[in-house]
Design a protein around this motif. Structure first.
Motif, PDB file in Angstrom:
ATOM      1  N   ALA A  98       0.824  -1.206   0.000  1.00  0.00           N
ATOM      2  CA  ALA A  98       0.000   0.000   0.000  1.00  0.00           C
ATOM      3  C   ALA A  98       0.858   1.256   0.000  1.00  0.00           C
ATOM      4  CB  ALA A  98      -0.941  -0.010   1.206  1.00  0.00           C
ATOM      5  N   LEU A 104       1.059   3.944  -3.060  1.00  0.00           N
ATOM      6  CA  LEU A 104       0.718   5.338  -2.780  1.00  0.00           C
ATOM      7  C   LEU A 104       1.836   6.278  -3.197  1.00  0.00           C
ATOM      8  CD1 LEU A 104      -1.196   7.417  -1.547  1.00  0.00           C
ATOM      9  CD2 LEU A 104      -0.030   7.041   0.616  1.00  0.00           C
ATOM     10  N   SER A 127       2.294   6.288  -6.943  1.00  0.00           N
ATOM     11  CA  SER A 127       1.256   7.071  -7.614  1.00  0.00           C
ATOM     12  C   SER A 127       1.523   8.558  -7.477  1.00  0.00           C
ATOM     13  CB  SER A 127      -0.129   6.734  -7.071  1.00  0.00           C
ATOM     14  OG  SER A 127      -0.303   7.248  -5.766  1.00  0.00           O
ATOM     15  N   THR A 128       2.125   8.949  -6.371  1.00  0.00           N
ATOM     16  CA  THR A 128       2.459  10.357  -6.182  1.00  0.00           C
ATOM     17  C   THR A 128       3.463  10.805  -7.231  1.00  0.00           C
ATOM     18  OG1 THR A 128       2.050  10.224  -3.818  1.00  0.00           O
ATOM     19  CG2 THR A 128       3.453  12.014  -4.556  1.00  0.00           C
ATOM     20  N   GLN A 185      -5.119  12.929   1.260  1.00  0.00           N
ATOM     21  CA  GLN A 185      -5.224  12.644  -0.169  1.00  0.00           C
ATOM     22  C   GLN A 185      -5.168  13.936  -0.980  1.00  0.00           C
ATOM     23  OE1 GLN A 185      -8.859  10.389  -0.269  1.00  0.00           O
ATOM     24  NE2 GLN A 185      -7.779   8.437  -0.107  1.00  0.00           N
ATOM     25  N   ARG A 188       1.604  16.822  -6.078  1.00  0.00           N
ATOM     26  CA  ARG A 188       2.116  15.858  -7.061  1.00  0.00           C
ATOM     27  C   ARG A 188       2.943  16.507  -8.172  1.00  0.00           C
ATOM     28  NH1 ARG A 188      -2.223  12.782  -7.441  1.00  0.00           N
ATOM     29  NH2 ARG A 188      -1.386  11.555  -5.774  1.00  0.00           N
ATOM     30  N   LYS A 206       7.739   7.514   1.174  1.00  0.00           N
ATOM     31  CA  LYS A 206       7.090   6.298   1.652  1.00  0.00           C
ATOM     32  C   LYS A 206       7.131   6.244   3.175  1.00  0.00           C
ATOM     33  CE  LYS A 206       8.663   1.769   1.566  1.00  0.00           C
ATOM     34  NZ  LYS A 206       9.243   0.602   0.897  1.00  0.00           N
ATOM     35  N   LYS A 225      -4.370   1.040   3.744  1.00  0.00           N
ATOM     36  CA  LYS A 225      -5.302   0.660   2.680  1.00  0.00           C
ATOM     37  C   LYS A 225      -6.472   1.629   2.621  1.00  0.00           C
ATOM     38  CE  LYS A 225      -7.970  -2.760   5.266  1.00  0.00           C
ATOM     39  NZ  LYS A 225      -8.223  -4.194   5.409  1.00  0.00           N
ATOM     40  N   LEU A 248      -6.197   4.860   3.224  1.00  0.00           N
ATOM     41  CA  LEU A 248      -5.682   6.120   2.688  1.00  0.00           C
ATOM     42  C   LEU A 248      -5.646   6.093   1.172  1.00  0.00           C
ATOM     43  CD1 LEU A 248      -4.311   8.900   3.008  1.00  0.00           C
ATOM     44  CD2 LEU A 248      -2.135   7.689   3.159  1.00  0.00           C
ATOM     45  N   MET A 249      -5.356   4.960   0.603  1.00  0.00           N
ATOM     46  CA  MET A 249      -5.068   4.933  -0.819  1.00  0.00           C
ATOM     47  C   MET A 249      -5.902   3.986  -1.634  1.00  0.00           C
ATOM     48  SD  MET A 249      -1.722   2.670  -0.645  1.00  0.00           S
ATOM     49  CE  MET A 249      -1.926   2.528  -2.348  1.00  0.00           C
ATOM     50  N   HIS A 280      -8.255   4.411  -3.474  1.00  0.00           N
ATOM     51  CA  HIS A 280      -8.683   4.955  -4.763  1.00  0.00           C
ATOM     52  C   HIS A 280      -7.648   4.756  -5.863  1.00  0.00           C
ATOM     53  CE1 HIS A 280      -6.213   8.164  -3.151  1.00  0.00           C
ATOM     54  NE2 HIS A 280      -6.141   8.650  -4.355  1.00  0.00           N
ATOM     55  N   VAL A 281      -6.410   4.400  -5.503  1.00  0.00           N
ATOM     56  CA  VAL A 281      -5.394   4.222  -6.536  1.00  0.00           C
ATOM     57  C   VAL A 281      -5.016   2.765  -6.741  1.00  0.00           C
ATOM     58  CG1 VAL A 281      -4.383   6.499  -6.212  1.00  0.00           C
ATOM     59  CG2 VAL A 281      -3.457   4.581  -4.924  1.00  0.00           C
TER      60      VAL A 281
END
Length: 163
Positions: free
Chosen positions: A11, A15, A18-19, A100, A107, A130, A145, A147-148, A150-151
């Motif tokens: 996770a 995350l 994705s950032t 988020q 980003r 991280k 899980k 927190l993120m 959505h990705v």
């Protein structure tokens, strides 16, 4: 390694990745002169169909913003269900939404900051973020899980709230 530890590690990795890599998902609605993937797309569409590039870019930006709004609504709905199910508190829900938004708003700046880094420097930056995200989640008693989610999965929901 336990299943929970492995999922937490995955996770955090997703995350942070994705950032650094998913800038188009939460792209800012602007038309800079820098060549971004979406600017390049707008240019190609405009050239192919004889359209005004600025107008094409405006439509792309509108679609991105609509998508972002839909994702935010799904995330808020999912988090509300987690509150109802007793998995997180209302305060944790708000912390997650705020985090988020913070990650999304930072980003582009992060992408710019790593653009000219070596692979080793990027890896170090990735690891640093991280650890920061994991520390934030631990400090707030939040399973990563939540927190993120959505990705992690198409459609925005990678986990069952019963897990």
């Amino acid at each position: 390694m336990t299943k929970k530890t492995m999922l937490t590690t995955i996770a955090v990795a997703v995350l942070v990745a994705s950032t650094f890599t998913a800038t188009s998902a939460f792209a800012q609605s602007n038309t800079t002169t820098e060549a971004s993937p979406m600017t390049s797309l707008a240019q190609k569409i405009a050239e192919k169909f004889g359209l005004n590039q600025d107008e094409v870019q405006t439509v792309i930006n509108e679609v991105h913003e609509e998508h972002r709004t839909e994702i935010k609504a799904k995330v808020a709905e999912r988090l509300s269900q987690l509150v109802t199910d007793g998995k997180i508190t209302e305060a944790q829900k708000q912390l997650i939404l705020d985090k988020q938004e913070e990650l999304a708003s930072n980003r582009q700046e992060k992408m710019e900051s790593i653009k000219n880094m070596t692979d080793e420097e990027r890896k170090a930056a990735f690891e640093k973020e991280k650890e920061e995200v994991k520390a934030w989640a631990d400090e707030n008693g939040i399973d990563l899980k939540y927190l993120m989610f959505h990705v992690l999965k198409k459609g925005g929901m990678p986990f069952d709230h019963e897990q």
